[in-house]
Motif scaffolding. Structure first.
Motif, PDB file in Angstrom:
ATOM      1  N   PHE A 167     -11.646   6.761 -17.330  1.00 14.53           N
ATOM      2  CA  PHE A 167     -11.823   5.814 -16.090  1.00 14.53           C
ATOM      3  C   PHE A 167     -10.877   6.044 -15.292  1.00 14.53           C
ATOM      4  N   ARG A 168     -11.101   5.494 -13.776  1.00 16.10           N
ATOM      5  CA  ARG A 168     -10.227   5.666 -12.864  1.00 16.10           C
ATOM      6  C   ARG A 168      -9.893   4.110 -12.269  1.00 16.10           C
ATOM      7  N   LEU A 169     -10.399   3.030 -12.643  1.00 14.19           N
ATOM      8  CA  LEU A 169     -10.047   1.699 -12.373  1.00 14.19           C
ATOM      9  C   LEU A 169      -9.609   0.923 -13.566  1.00 14.19           C
ATOM     10  N   LEU A 170      -8.775  -0.051 -13.079  1.00 10.71           N
ATOM     11  CA  LEU A 170      -8.162  -0.744 -14.345  1.00 10.71           C
ATOM     12  C   LEU A 170      -8.023  -2.135 -13.667  1.00 10.71           C
ATOM     13  N   ARG A 171      -8.789  -3.237 -14.323  1.00 13.93           N
ATOM     14  CA  ARG A 171      -8.850  -4.729 -13.934  1.00 13.93           C
ATOM     15  C   ARG A 171      -7.601  -5.395 -14.676  1.00 13.93           C
ATOM     16  N   VAL A 172      -6.905  -5.900 -13.878  1.00 12.09           N
ATOM     17  CA  VAL A 172      -5.636  -6.708 -14.525  1.00 12.09           C
ATOM     18  C   VAL A 172      -5.998  -8.259 -13.895  1.00 12.09           C
ATOM     19  N   GLY A 173      -6.289  -9.191 -14.896  1.00 15.70           N
ATOM     20  CA  GLY A 173      -6.688 -10.413 -14.189  1.00 15.70           C
ATOM     21  C   GLY A 173      -7.987 -10.428 -13.568  1.00 15.70           C
ATOM     22  N   GLU A 174      -7.764 -10.711 -12.178  1.00 16.93           N
ATOM     23  CA  GLU A 174      -9.061 -10.857 -11.253  1.00 16.93           C
ATOM     24  C   GLU A 174      -8.959  -9.790 -10.231  1.00 16.93           C
ATOM     25  N   HIS A 175      -8.119  -8.642 -10.400  1.00 12.98           N
ATOM     26  CA  HIS A 175      -7.928  -7.694  -9.462  1.00 12.98           C
ATOM     27  C   HIS A 175      -7.749  -6.307  -9.900  1.00 12.98           C
ATOM     28  N   TRP A 176      -7.995  -5.274  -9.196  1.00 14.32           N
ATOM     29  CA  TRP A 176      -7.773  -3.982  -9.707  1.00 14.32           C
ATOM     30  C   TRP A 176      -6.289  -3.784  -9.508  1.00 14.32           C
ATOM     31  N   ALA A 177      -5.646  -3.099 -10.580  1.00 13.23           N
ATOM     32  CA  ALA A 177      -4.439  -2.369 -10.489  1.00 13.23           C
ATOM     33  C   ALA A 177      -4.624  -1.117  -9.558  1.00 13.23           C
ATOM     34  N   ILE A 178      -3.196  -0.738  -9.220  1.00 12.32           N
ATOM     35  CA  ILE A 178      -3.045   0.279  -8.369  1.00 12.32           C
ATOM     36  C   ILE A 178      -2.984   1.761  -9.291  1.00 12.32           C
ATOM     37  N   ARG A 179      -3.893   2.592  -8.942  1.00 10.68           N
ATOM     38  CA  ARG A 179      -3.663   3.950  -9.838  1.00 10.68           C
ATOM     39  C   ARG A 179      -2.723   4.564  -9.159  1.00 10.68           C
ATOM     40  N   CYS A 180      -1.724   4.997  -9.816  1.00 10.06           N
ATOM     41  CA  CYS A 180      -0.262   5.571  -9.023  1.00 10.06           C
ATOM     42  C   CYS A 180      -0.706   6.532  -8.106  1.00 10.06           C
ATOM     43  N   ARG A 181      -0.029   6.455  -6.976  1.00  5.72           N
ATOM     44  CA  ARG A 181      -0.449   7.466  -5.999  1.00  5.72           C
ATOM     45  C   ARG A 181       0.666   7.818  -5.160  1.00  5.72           C
ATOM     46  N   TYR A 182       0.467   8.686  -4.306  1.00  7.65           N
ATOM     47  CA  TYR A 182       1.629   9.233  -3.453  1.00  7.65           C
ATOM     48  C   TYR A 182       0.902   9.638  -2.187  1.00  7.65           C
ATOM     49  N   PRO A 183       1.378   9.039  -0.979  1.00 10.22           N
ATOM     50  CA  PRO A 183       2.363   8.232  -0.717  1.00 10.22           C
ATOM     51  C   PRO A 183       1.824   6.813  -0.955  1.00 10.22           C
ATOM     52  N   LYS A 184       2.934   5.876  -1.167  1.00  8.72           N
ATOM     53  CA  LYS A 184       2.601   4.514  -1.833  1.00  8.72           C
ATOM     54  C   LYS A 184       1.543   3.602  -1.092  1.00  8.72           C
ATOM     55  N   PHE A 185       0.636   2.980  -1.620  1.00  9.84           N
ATOM     56  CA  PHE A 185      -0.507   2.281  -1.033  1.00  9.84           C
ATOM     57  C   PHE A 185       0.592   0.695  -0.523  1.00  9.84           C
ATOM     58  N   ASN A 186       0.168   0.592   0.557  1.00 10.73           N
ATOM     59  CA  ASN A 186       0.673  -0.568   1.334  1.00 10.73           C
ATOM     60  C   ASN A 186      -0.449  -1.470   1.802  1.00 10.73           C
ATOM     61  N   PRO A 187      -0.590  -2.556   1.204  1.00 12.16           N
ATOM     62  CA  PRO A 187      -1.804  -3.558   1.335  1.00 12.16           C
ATOM     63  C   PRO A 187      -1.790  -4.177   2.672  1.00 12.16           C
ATOM     64  N   GLU A 188      -0.661  -4.442   3.213  1.00  7.01           N
ATOM     65  CA  GLU A 188      -0.538  -4.791   4.705  1.00  7.01           C
ATOM     66  C   GLU A 188      -0.840  -3.889   5.577  1.00  7.01           C
ATOM     67  N   GLN A 189      -0.900  -2.635   5.421  1.00  9.72           N
ATOM     68  CA  GLN A 189      -1.448  -1.582   6.599  1.00  9.72           C
ATOM     69  C   GLN A 189      -2.171  -0.385   5.789  1.00  9.72           C
ATOM     70  N   ALA A 190      -3.086  -0.984   4.993  1.00 11.98           N
ATOM     71  CA  ALA A 190      -3.784   0.013   4.137  1.00 11.98           C
ATOM     72  C   ALA A 190      -4.475   1.049   4.884  1.00 11.98           C
ATOM     73  N   LEU A 191      -5.060   0.811   6.029  1.00 10.90           N
ATOM     74  CA  LEU A 191      -5.896   1.886   6.739  1.00 10.90           C
ATOM     75  C   LEU A 191      -4.856   2.875   7.446  1.00 10.90           C
ATOM     76  N   THR A 192      -3.851   2.520   7.969  1.00  7.27           N
ATOM     77  CA  THR A 192      -3.095   3.508   8.691  1.00  7.27           C
ATOM     78  C   THR A 192      -1.585   3.957   8.192  1.00  7.27           C
ATOM     79  N   GLU A 193      -1.339   3.466   7.015  1.00  7.55           N
ATOM     80  CA  GLU A 193      -0.187   4.006   6.326  1.00  7.55           C
ATOM     81  C   GLU A 193      -0.498   4.094   4.844  1.00  7.55           C
ATOM     82  N   GLY A 194       0.502   5.196   4.289  1.00  5.75           N
ATOM     83  CA  GLY A 194       0.241   5.540   3.016  1.00  5.75           C
ATOM     84  C   GLY A 194      -0.667   6.794   2.777  1.00  5.75           C
TER      85      GLY A 194
END
Length: 699
Positions: A167-194
């Motif tokens: 699997f490539r998804l993991l639900r923790v509570g009511e949200h998907w956790a982040i599959r470890c990645r590089y560069p880091k995921f920035n939820p505030e600028q998800a489209l233009t950063e990372g």
């Protein structure tokens, strides 16, 4: 046996028989007393505290724990199947299966076959028990957590190690956790950063060159994948990293499309990239699931679920089965081989007819919510909520035959394309389908897609939909997108209708050789791509498109009439010939209002205009206005010509330049004042219900 013993035996036997009779009477009274039972409705119950060897006719286990609800939906299906067999294959009443509160984790999809069908008079309904919210999950709970470091926990999954599960998804509570990645995921600028950006010197399908400054120095790349937008950024691909060459900063992959300089991507699922709370990594060789929790009390009171199935329900060759008020979650997704061909959905309808999916919730699924294929005709997908999905909402796939005469109505579809970006809120093909009154927002690509590659895609109606914030992560697209597939189609009977839709904020995103992110790229409100022809676009309101409200790319016999187009950033209408096929398009009785002083009204990539009006058979009775007071008479905004020059070619001779006098343009109340010049061009008012809907949305 002496006399006393014999009398006692007789007495006990009589008492047992008496109690059995009393029990049966009480049982019947319980069944008859249920508010959900009726003479015309056979009722079953399913509950997490039920048993499949019980009757399923009682809402809760009885006091003796000898009867009660069933444990599984499958057993309810089996009992109904047996009833039909006992009755000669027919039903004489509606059957309702009430599903009680709880989560039902499936080990295999629930398959309904022709023998499970209901009828028009007596459908079979699977629905939530009144007031309850049961969940059907395609995942598995993970509970065997063990702390291995201060912040790191591990769960061993034998089926992953045995190559039976991944699997490539993991639900923790009511949200998907982040599959470890590089560069880091920035939820505030998800489209233009990372992001990283390919530095390939020439197009390649087998390698990605990384800037040496950003090339990760990992010791073990086992399990690494890249999530990349190849080629022109129309969609993304997830590709396995086959090899790494440090000296040349190169990742070796196998891609269907060329990787070119500027393509954005990130790398995920490398153990050494797991260095922040909320991230996880799965080692497919050891079966170790490693997680750095956000919750300090983890794993207490924290539900962790990994998807196991890629679908929950299959309706194959069935009729008259309904699903109501159920929630579907936790499905997996496969790696797509084809660029725009998603493989997964929670519910599959295959050659299914007269089935209904109503008021259900689809959330945190790896694929689409619902897929219809192969003569799945006359079905209804109504009133569902489809949110935070790996792909899109509803998808039609032809297989041997295209789905036709289906109704997709009043669904709330938002924040889709969390995994794959080349997807659509609703993707239809076939004949006579209706897409009506849906709310679609925050889509990486299109809101509604009419796929007209086959000439059988006709008589479809897209009406009364609200489509907001589309093409957020891709380009060369539209909020409503229609494509004929690079083929000529002279069949004037092949008509599709797009009317009374409200479209706002059709964006676009692409990167260039320097990695710069540009959101003012080739996107439209309604895009008739690749010879799309015989489309009627009537009564739509399109606000804030980038390249224009409507683009006709090579098609003929399209009618764009009685629409309101507001604030196209660069253009309002784009006419783009491919070859000599494009002709006989009509543009009349439209209202165009814009504020950008550099924008044009009509644009084209080629100057192929002829005095015989080849591309435009008619362009007249339109109303044009610039809100900032620009003199539209003097500007060359009609394919490089001024308004008078344009009129001299025979176009817009009865058109008006003037303020349409909307009730309130700022509040997007697009009804008119009584003295509006819109009435002088015989503009037909947009229905009041549409105007009220728009005003409420913008408050």
């Amino acid at each position: 046996m002496n006399r006393r013993t014999f009398l006692a035996f007789v007495k006990l036997t009589w008492l047992g028989s008496y109690l059995q009779v009393i029990f049966q009477v009480l049982k019947v009274k319980v069944l008859q007393g249920s508010a959900l039972q009726s003479a015309d409705n056979l009722v079953f119950y399913v509950s997490p505290n039920g048993k499949d060897n019980w009757s399923g006719r009682i809402e809760n286990p009885n006091r003796w724990n000898t009867d009660g609800p069933l444990a599984t939906i499958q057993q309810a299906r089996n009992l109904i199947r047996q009833i039909k067999i006992n009755q000669g294959g027919i039903l004489d009443k509606t059957v309702t299966v009430f599903i009680r509160n709880g989560t039902y984790y499936l080990e295999e999809p629930i398959v309904f076959l022709p023998e499970d069908s209901g009828t028009a008079n007596f459908p079979i309904i699977y629905r939530a028990y009144p007031g309850e919210k049961p969940v059907i999950s395609g995942g598995r709970q993970i509970k065997n957590w063990r702390r291995i470091r201060e912040n790191i926990w591990v769960a061993k999954l034998p089926d992953v190690k045995a190559k039976k599960w991944y699997f490539r998804l993991l639900r923790v509570g009511e949200h998907w956790a982040i599959r470890c990645r590089y560069p880091k995921f920035n939820p505030e600028q998800a489209l233009t950063e990372g992001w990283l950006f390919a530095k390939n010197s020439s197009p390649s399908k087998d390698k990605i060159v990384v800037d040496s400054e950003f090339f990760p120095n990992w010791s073990n790349w086992e399990g690494a994948e890249v999530n990349i937008f190849p080629d022109r950024g129309w969609a993304n691909s997830i590709l396995q990293v086959n090899n790494v060459e440090r000296e040349s900063n190169t990742l070796f992959i196998n891609s269907e499309r060329d990787i070119i300089a500027g393509n954005r991507f990130f790398i995920e699922n490398v153990a050494e990239a797991l260095n922040s709370p909320g991230e996880w990594y799965l080692d497919k060789n050891t079966g170790d699931l490693i997680y750095w929790p956000l919750d300090k009390n983890f794993p207490k009171n924290v539900e962790v679920v990994a998807p196991f199935l890629d679908r929950c329900i299959i309706l194959q060759g069935v009729e008259h089965i309904h699903f109501q008020k159920l929630k579907f979650t936790d499905t997996n997704y496969k790696l797509n081989v084809q660029y725009f061909s998603p493989l997964d959905a929670a519910i599959w309808l295959i050659n299914a007819r007269h089935c209904e999916i109503k008021d259900c919730t689809f959330n945190l699924l790896g694929g689409y919510a619902v897929r219809l294929e192969n003569k799945s005709n006359e079905n209804k997908i109504i009133g569902n909520t489809m949110s935070e999905l790996g792909e899109g909402g509803v998808f039609f796939w032809p297989a041997q035959f295209e789905p036709s005469n289906n109704l997709i109505a009043s669904n709330n579809i938002w924040k889709c394309g969390k995994i794959y970006k080349g997807i659509d809120g609703i993707h239809i093909r076939g004949t006579g389908n209706k897409v009506i009154d849906n709310y679609i927002s925050k889509m990486p690509r299109t809101g509604i897609f009419i796929n007209a590659w086959l000439e059988t895609t006709k008589y479809n109606i897209v009406q009364d939909n609200v489509i907001l914030d589309t093409s957020l992560e891709t380009n060369d697209s539209g909020a409503i997108y229609i494509i004929a597939g690079r083929k000529h189609n002279d069949n004037v009977d092949n008509v599709n209708i797009v009317q009374f839709n409200y479209i706002k904020n059709s964006g676009g995103l692409i990167t260039n050789n320097a990695g710069f992110v540009n959101n003012e790229i080739y996107t439209f409100g309604i895009y008739l791509d690749d010879y799309s022809s015989n489309i009627k676009i009537w009564g739509n309101i399109i606000v804030n498109s980038i390249f224009g409200a409507v683009c006709i790319h090579g098609g003929k016999n399209n009618t764009i009439e009685n629409n309101i187009f507001i604030n196209g950033l660069q253009h309002q209408i784009r006419l783009q010939p491919i070859d000599e096929f494009m002709e006989n398009n009509i543009f009349r009785r439209n209202i165009i209002v814009f504020e950008n002083s550099n924008a044009t009204v009509l644009s084209s990539s080629k100057e192929l205009w002829q005095s015989d009006k080849k591309l435009l058979a008619e362009c007249d009775f339109n109303l044009y206005w610039h809100t900032e007071g620009l003199n539209l008479l003097q500007k060359p905004i009609f394919l490089g010509k001024t308004f008078s020059q344009w009129q001299n070619l025979g176009f817009d001779r009865n058109s008006i330049i003037g303020d349409p006098l909307f009730i309130d343009l700022d509040e997007e109340n697009f009804d008119f004042r009584s003295n509006s010049p819109a009435f002088r061009i015989n503009f037909q008012r947009i229905p009041l219900k549409i105007i009220k809907k728009i005003v409420l949305l913008n408050k």
